[in-house]
Design an enzyme around this catalytic site. Structure first.
Site, PDB file in Angstrom:
ATOM      1  N   ARG A   1      -1.844  -7.875  13.661  1.00  0.00           N
ATOM      2  CA  ARG A   1      -2.342  -6.901  12.685  1.00  0.00           C
ATOM      3  C   ARG A   1      -3.048  -7.595  11.532  1.00  0.00           C
ATOM      4  O   ARG A   1      -4.074  -7.123  11.044  1.00  0.00           O
ATOM      5  CB  ARG A   1      -1.181  -6.039  12.171  1.00  0.00           C
ATOM      6  CG  ARG A   1      -0.745  -5.000  13.203  1.00  0.00           C
ATOM      7  CD  ARG A   1       0.711  -4.634  13.061  1.00  0.00           C
ATOM      8  NE  ARG A   1       0.969  -3.943  11.822  1.00  0.00           N
ATOM      9  CZ  ARG A   1       2.053  -4.140  11.062  1.00  0.00           C
ATOM     10  NH1 ARG A   1       2.952  -5.025  11.409  1.00  0.00           N
ATOM     11  NH2 ARG A   1       2.220  -3.445   9.980  1.00  0.00           N
TER      12      ARG A   1
ATOM     13  N   ARG B   1     -10.395   1.691   8.251  1.00  0.00           N
ATOM     14  CA  ARG B   1      -9.958   0.324   8.513  1.00  0.00           C
ATOM     15  C   ARG B   1     -11.107  -0.522   9.031  1.00  0.00           C
ATOM     16  O   ARG B   1     -11.001  -1.737   9.074  1.00  0.00           O
ATOM     17  CB  ARG B   1      -8.871   0.358   9.598  1.00  0.00           C
ATOM     18  CG  ARG B   1      -7.466   0.046   9.098  1.00  0.00           C
ATOM     19  CD  ARG B   1      -6.584   0.046  10.324  1.00  0.00           C
ATOM     20  NE  ARG B   1      -5.257  -0.467  10.164  1.00  0.00           N
ATOM     21  CZ  ARG B   1      -4.230   0.157   9.611  1.00  0.00           C
ATOM     22  NH1 ARG B   1      -4.395   1.314   9.028  1.00  0.00           N
ATOM     23  NH2 ARG B   1      -3.041  -0.389   9.607  1.00  0.00           N
TER      24      ARG B   1
ATOM     25  N   ARG C   1      10.492  -2.301  11.708  1.00  0.00           N
ATOM     26  CA  ARG C   1       9.492  -1.401  12.273  1.00  0.00           C
ATOM     27  C   ARG C   1       9.086  -1.976  13.614  1.00  0.00           C
ATOM     28  O   ARG C   1       9.076  -3.197  13.788  1.00  0.00           O
ATOM     29  CB  ARG C   1       8.267  -1.388  11.350  1.00  0.00           C
ATOM     30  CG  ARG C   1       7.980  -0.065  10.738  1.00  0.00           C
ATOM     31  CD  ARG C   1       6.921  -0.159   9.689  1.00  0.00           C
ATOM     32  NE  ARG C   1       5.570  -0.362  10.213  1.00  0.00           N
ATOM     33  CZ  ARG C   1       4.468  -0.110   9.507  1.00  0.00           C
ATOM     34  NH1 ARG C   1       4.564   0.362   8.281  1.00  0.00           N
ATOM     35  NH2 ARG C   1       3.277  -0.320  10.014  1.00  0.00           N
TER      36      ARG C   1
ATOM     37  N   LYS D   1       0.816  -1.221   0.000  1.00  0.00           N
ATOM     38  CA  LYS D   1       0.000   0.000   0.000  1.00  0.00           C
ATOM     39  C   LYS D   1       0.846   1.266   0.000  1.00  0.00           C
ATOM     40  O   LYS D   1       0.564   2.193  -0.735  1.00  0.00           O
ATOM     41  CB  LYS D   1      -0.907   0.043   1.227  1.00  0.00           C
ATOM     42  CG  LYS D   1      -2.214  -0.688   1.053  1.00  0.00           C
ATOM     43  CD  LYS D   1      -3.238  -0.286   2.090  1.00  0.00           C
ATOM     44  CE  LYS D   1      -2.836  -0.229   3.489  1.00  0.00           C
ATOM     45  NZ  LYS D   1      -2.276  -1.051   4.368  1.00  0.00           N
TER      46      LYS D   1
ATOM     47  N   ARG E   1      10.651  -6.976   5.963  1.00  0.00           N
ATOM     48  CA  ARG E   1      10.613  -5.515   5.775  1.00  0.00           C
ATOM     49  C   ARG E   1      11.459  -4.804   6.828  1.00  0.00           C
ATOM     50  O   ARG E   1      11.370  -5.087   8.006  1.00  0.00           O
ATOM     51  CB  ARG E   1       9.162  -5.030   5.876  1.00  0.00           C
ATOM     52  CG  ARG E   1       9.022  -3.537   5.742  1.00  0.00           C
ATOM     53  CD  ARG E   1       7.599  -3.126   5.487  1.00  0.00           C
ATOM     54  NE  ARG E   1       6.748  -3.196   6.672  1.00  0.00           N
ATOM     55  CZ  ARG E   1       5.470  -2.831   6.663  1.00  0.00           C
ATOM     56  NH1 ARG E   1       4.900  -2.404   5.546  1.00  0.00           N
ATOM     57  NH2 ARG E   1       4.750  -2.909   7.757  1.00  0.00           N
TER      58      ARG E   1
HETATM   59  P1  AMP Z   1      -0.053   1.223   9.012  1.00  0.00           P
HETATM   60  O1  AMP Z   1       1.178   2.006   8.696  1.00  0.00           O
HETATM   61  O2  AMP Z   1      -1.230   1.580   8.135  1.00  0.00           O
HETATM   62  O3  AMP Z   1       0.193  -0.270   9.068  1.00  0.00           O
HETATM   63  O4  AMP Z   1      -0.513   1.654  10.504  1.00  0.00           O
HETATM   64  C1  AMP Z   1       0.351   1.462  11.606  1.00  0.00           C
HETATM   65  C2  AMP Z   1      -0.462   1.442  12.891  1.00  0.00           C
HETATM   66  O5  AMP Z   1      -1.144   2.701  13.059  1.00  0.00           O
HETATM   67  C3  AMP Z   1      -1.580   0.411  12.959  1.00  0.00           C
HETATM   68  O6  AMP Z   1      -1.110  -0.882  13.329  1.00  0.00           O
HETATM   69  C4  AMP Z   1      -2.490   1.009  14.011  1.00  0.00           C
HETATM   70  O7  AMP Z   1      -1.921   0.868  15.311  1.00  0.00           O
HETATM   71  C5  AMP Z   1      -2.422   2.490  13.660  1.00  0.00           C
HETATM   72  N1  AMP Z   1      -3.448   2.868  12.652  1.00  0.00           N
HETATM   73  C6  AMP Z   1      -3.231   3.326  11.380  1.00  0.00           C
HETATM   74  N2  AMP Z   1      -4.386   3.615  10.767  1.00  0.00           N
HETATM   75  C7  AMP Z   1      -5.373   3.328  11.653  1.00  0.00           C
HETATM   76  C8  AMP Z   1      -6.787   3.391  11.614  1.00  0.00           C
HETATM   77  N3  AMP Z   1      -7.448   3.808  10.504  1.00  0.00           N
HETATM   78  N4  AMP Z   1      -7.484   3.028  12.720  1.00  0.00           N
HETATM   79  C9  AMP Z   1      -6.846   2.622  13.834  1.00  0.00           C
HETATM   80  N5  AMP Z   1      -5.516   2.518  13.954  1.00  0.00           N
HETATM   81  C10 AMP Z   1      -4.766   2.863  12.878  1.00  0.00           C
END
Ligand code: AMP
Length: 226
Positions: free
Chosen positions: A171, A91, A160, A15, A128
């Site tokens: 996740r 999400r 990360r 993404k 990653r």
């Molecule tokens: P990502 O980079 O999209 O994988 O997001 C990293 C982390 O940010 C996720 O594992 C959540 O802890 C938080 N996060 C990102 N977007 C959301 C969302 N729309 N709702 C809730 N938590 C989020």
């Protein structure tokens, strides 16, 4: 017309890369809630300290906090009125409904799901690595936690915080559980287009561009600007 695009997909589906390319081609801001949260955490702000525990463990940040942060970003002078590409939001079904309640029926023109099978993303996430300086991602050729310093900024390159095996599993489970009702709902609105995200990144970009062009003729720049 400024396009409003939602991009969904499992963690590790590509993404981040694909959204950056597509936002560039569309000429719209790339708004990633994960990136906004990581920047907030890095700033050491009170909000960042509150977000840290969620992001580190891969738990979902509470909806009211996500909506506040997102509304702040969409209200920025640099973003307002220019359309957007939303990456990592919504999400959940509740977040999707909140988006349309707050921004109205034209909150999104299309929702693209980048579809990559779970075993493939599990392998990608385990390999990653992230530069702590500039955020560039790279792939560890073996299981090494740390790689040589970043070729771009010289920063430290490691996993990360939420790419530990436990956090990855959590996740991905959460995605499967939360995304299904959201995808069904977006489909019922006639917005959902599922794009095969497996394979060569350039081919995936072409598929995404084709999907947006089919919905919104003329919004994608004919040649890549980056
Ligand atoms: P990502 O980079 O999209 O994988 O997001 C990293 C982390 O940010 C996720 O594992 C959540 O802890 C938080 N996060 C990102 N977007 C959301 C969302 N729309 N709702 C809730 N938590 C989020």
């Amino acid at each position: 017309m400024a396009a409003k695009v939602i991009v969904l997909g499992r963690q590790g589906a590509g993404k981040g890369t694909q959204c950056a390319r597509l936002a560039d081609r569309l000429g719209v801001p790339h708004v990633s809630t994960g990136d906004l949260f990581r920047a907030e955490i890095a700033s050491g702000s009170t909000l960042g300290q509150a977000l840290d525990g969620y992001v580190r463990t891969g738990a979902l940040v509470p909806d009211n906090v996500v909506l506040d942060v997102l509304a702040g970003r969409l209200g920025d002078r640099a973003v307002r009125g220019r359309g957007y590409l939303l990456d990592g939001f919504p999400r959940t079904l509740a977040q999707g409904q909140a988006l349309f309640e707050v921004l109205g029926a034209d909150a999104a023109d299309v929702a693209l799901e980048i579809d990559v099978p779970r075993p493939v993303v599990e392998r990608r996430l385990a390999a990653r690595r992230l530069c702590r300086g500039c955020g560039a991602t790279s792939v560890a050729p073996d299981d090494a936690d740390h790689l040589p310093p970043c070729g771009t900024c010289g920063g430290e390159v490691g996993r990360r915080d939420d790419d530990t095996p436990d956090a990855i599993a959590r996740r991905l489970d959460l995605y499967d559980e939360q995304a299904t009702p959201l995808l069904v709902w977006l489909d019922s609105l006639g917005l959902l287009v599922t794009v095969d995200g497996d394979g060569n990144p350039d081919a995936v970009t072409s598929r995404l561009v084709a999907a947006v062009t089919a919905r919104l003729p003329g919004v994608v720049a004919p040649t890549r600007t980056a």
